[in-house]
Scaffold this motif. Structure first.
Motif, short mmCIF file in Angstrom:
data_model
loop_
_atom_site.label_atom_id
_atom_site.label_comp_id
_atom_site.label_asym_id
_atom_site.label_seq_id
_atom_site.Cartn_x
_atom_site.Cartn_y
_atom_site.Cartn_z
N SER A 95 0.75 -1.24 -0.09
CA SER A 95 0.09 0.00 -0.06
C SER A 95 0.80 1.29 -0.06
O SER A 95 0.34 2.29 -0.56
N GLY A 96 2.01 1.35 0.70
CA GLY A 96 3.01 2.25 0.53
C GLY A 96 3.33 2.57 -0.90
O GLY A 96 3.53 3.67 -1.41
N VAL A 97 3.66 1.32 -1.56
CA VAL A 97 4.12 1.48 -3.05
C VAL A 97 2.96 2.17 -3.86
O VAL A 97 3.27 3.06 -4.61
N VAL A 98 1.85 1.82 -3.71
CA VAL A 98 0.58 2.29 -4.35
C VAL A 98 0.43 4.01 -3.97
O VAL A 98 0.18 4.73 -4.83
N VAL A 123 11.22 1.12 -4.03
CA VAL A 123 10.78 0.29 -2.98
C VAL A 123 10.11 -0.92 -3.37
O VAL A 123 10.27 -2.10 -2.87
N PHE A 124 9.47 -0.97 -4.64
CA PHE A 124 8.75 -2.20 -4.89
C PHE A 124 9.57 -3.47 -5.22
O PHE A 124 9.55 -4.49 -4.90
N PHE A 125 10.91 -3.14 -5.95
CA PHE A 125 12.08 -3.88 -6.55
C PHE A 125 12.54 -4.46 -5.08
O PHE A 125 12.82 -5.62 -4.94
N ALA A 126 13.08 -3.34 -4.26
CA ALA A 126 13.94 -3.70 -3.09
C ALA A 126 13.08 -4.42 -2.01
O ALA A 126 14.02 -5.28 -1.28
N SER A 127 12.11 -4.41 -2.02
CA SER A 127 11.32 -4.64 -0.64
C SER A 127 10.34 -5.80 -1.05
O SER A 127 10.21 -6.83 -0.25
N ILE A 128 9.75 -6.02 -2.45
CA ILE A 128 9.07 -7.12 -2.60
C ILE A 128 9.65 -8.01 -3.57
O ILE A 128 9.83 -9.48 -3.25
N MET A 129 10.21 -7.63 -4.60
CA MET A 129 10.83 -8.61 -5.54
C MET A 129 12.10 -8.95 -5.25
O MET A 129 12.48 -10.37 -5.56
N ALA A 144 8.49 4.89 -5.77
CA ALA A 144 7.61 3.66 -5.84
C ALA A 144 8.15 2.12 -6.41
O ALA A 144 8.30 1.37 -5.74
N LEU A 145 9.05 2.39 -7.75
CA LEU A 145 9.67 1.44 -8.22
C LEU A 145 10.77 0.94 -7.44
O LEU A 145 10.85 -0.19 -7.37
#
Ligand SMILES: [Zn+2]
Length: 220
Positions: free
Chosen positions: A85-88, A102-108, A99-100
């Motif tokens: 939700s932070g990324v969104v 955080v998405f790559f570093a923290s989820i992917m 956003a990109l």
């Protein structure tokens, strides 16, 4: 025909602390004659330890993503944000590079890291001789990436500092942050427990297999 023999086949082991090469007793365990550190041919119970740490990381990956990582309170109300939700939120508010990131570093990255470790552990456990050099490169990549995946914690820290300046709002890390930090630490420890020399052992035990590279000439 066997062209050369490895240190393991000769009953030799190098000391993890001082690097001295010494001959091991017949039972495979001993102490370094120079610094008295424990000597073993391979890291003891390497695969079992790596599996245990990896499975713990996989379980904690669920609360790391499902529980709020950041709790913001203001006069409008209290808001809890998960990583996604932070990324969104970052994406909607126009900071799409962040956003990109955080998405790559923290989820992917944690997800890909766990998949890579699973692949390494399964192939090594099955004593696979499949693409040993590529698997070693994958292992080095996993080890290298480890120290960069704490990025999300830094983002929370920076946001906290920014929000705290406006005295009407408060920002605190949520329970997801603890789970997330545990995932990062556990995958790092899992990669550390894995002994990459185990990748090569099945090849050394097969004398007729084609080995890549020049085995007995060290590079300068
Ligand atoms: Zn030593």
């Amino acid at each position: 025909m066997t062209v050369w023999r490895t240190a393991r086949q000769r009953g030799l082991a190098s000391c993890h602390a001082c690097g001295l090469l010494s001959r091991l007793p017949a039972d495979g365990h001993g102490h370094c004659p120079r610094c008295d550190a424990m000597l073993h041919v391979r890291k003891p119970a390497s695969l079992a330890r790596a599996w245990a740490l990896l499975l713990a990381a996989m379980i904690l990956y669920i609360p790391a993503n499902a529980l709020p990582i950041m709790i913001t309170g203001s006069i409008v109300g209290v808001q809890a944000d998960t990583i996604l939700s932070g990324v969104v939120y970052l994406w909607i508010s126009g900071s799409w590079p962040l956003a990109l990131l955080v998405f790559f570093a923290s989820i992917m990255v944690p997800l890909l890291k766990m998949i890579a470790l699973t692949l390494l552990l399964i192939t090594t456990q099955r004593r696979s001789t499949w693409l040993p050099q590529q698997r070693l490169k994958l292992y080095r990549l996993v080890e290298f990436v480890g120290r960069w995946s704490m990025l999300d914690i830094y983002v929370v820290a920076i946001l906290a500092a920014l929000v705290q300046i406006q005295s009407l709002a408060s920002i605190n890390p949520g329970p997801g942050a603890v789970a997330f930090a545990a995932v990062v630490v556990l995958t790092m420890l899992s990669a550390l427990s894995f002994d990459p020399r185990l990748i090569w052992d099945p090849l050394d035990d097969q004398p007729d297999v084609d080995r890549p590279g020049e085995p007995h000439v060290a590079k300068p």
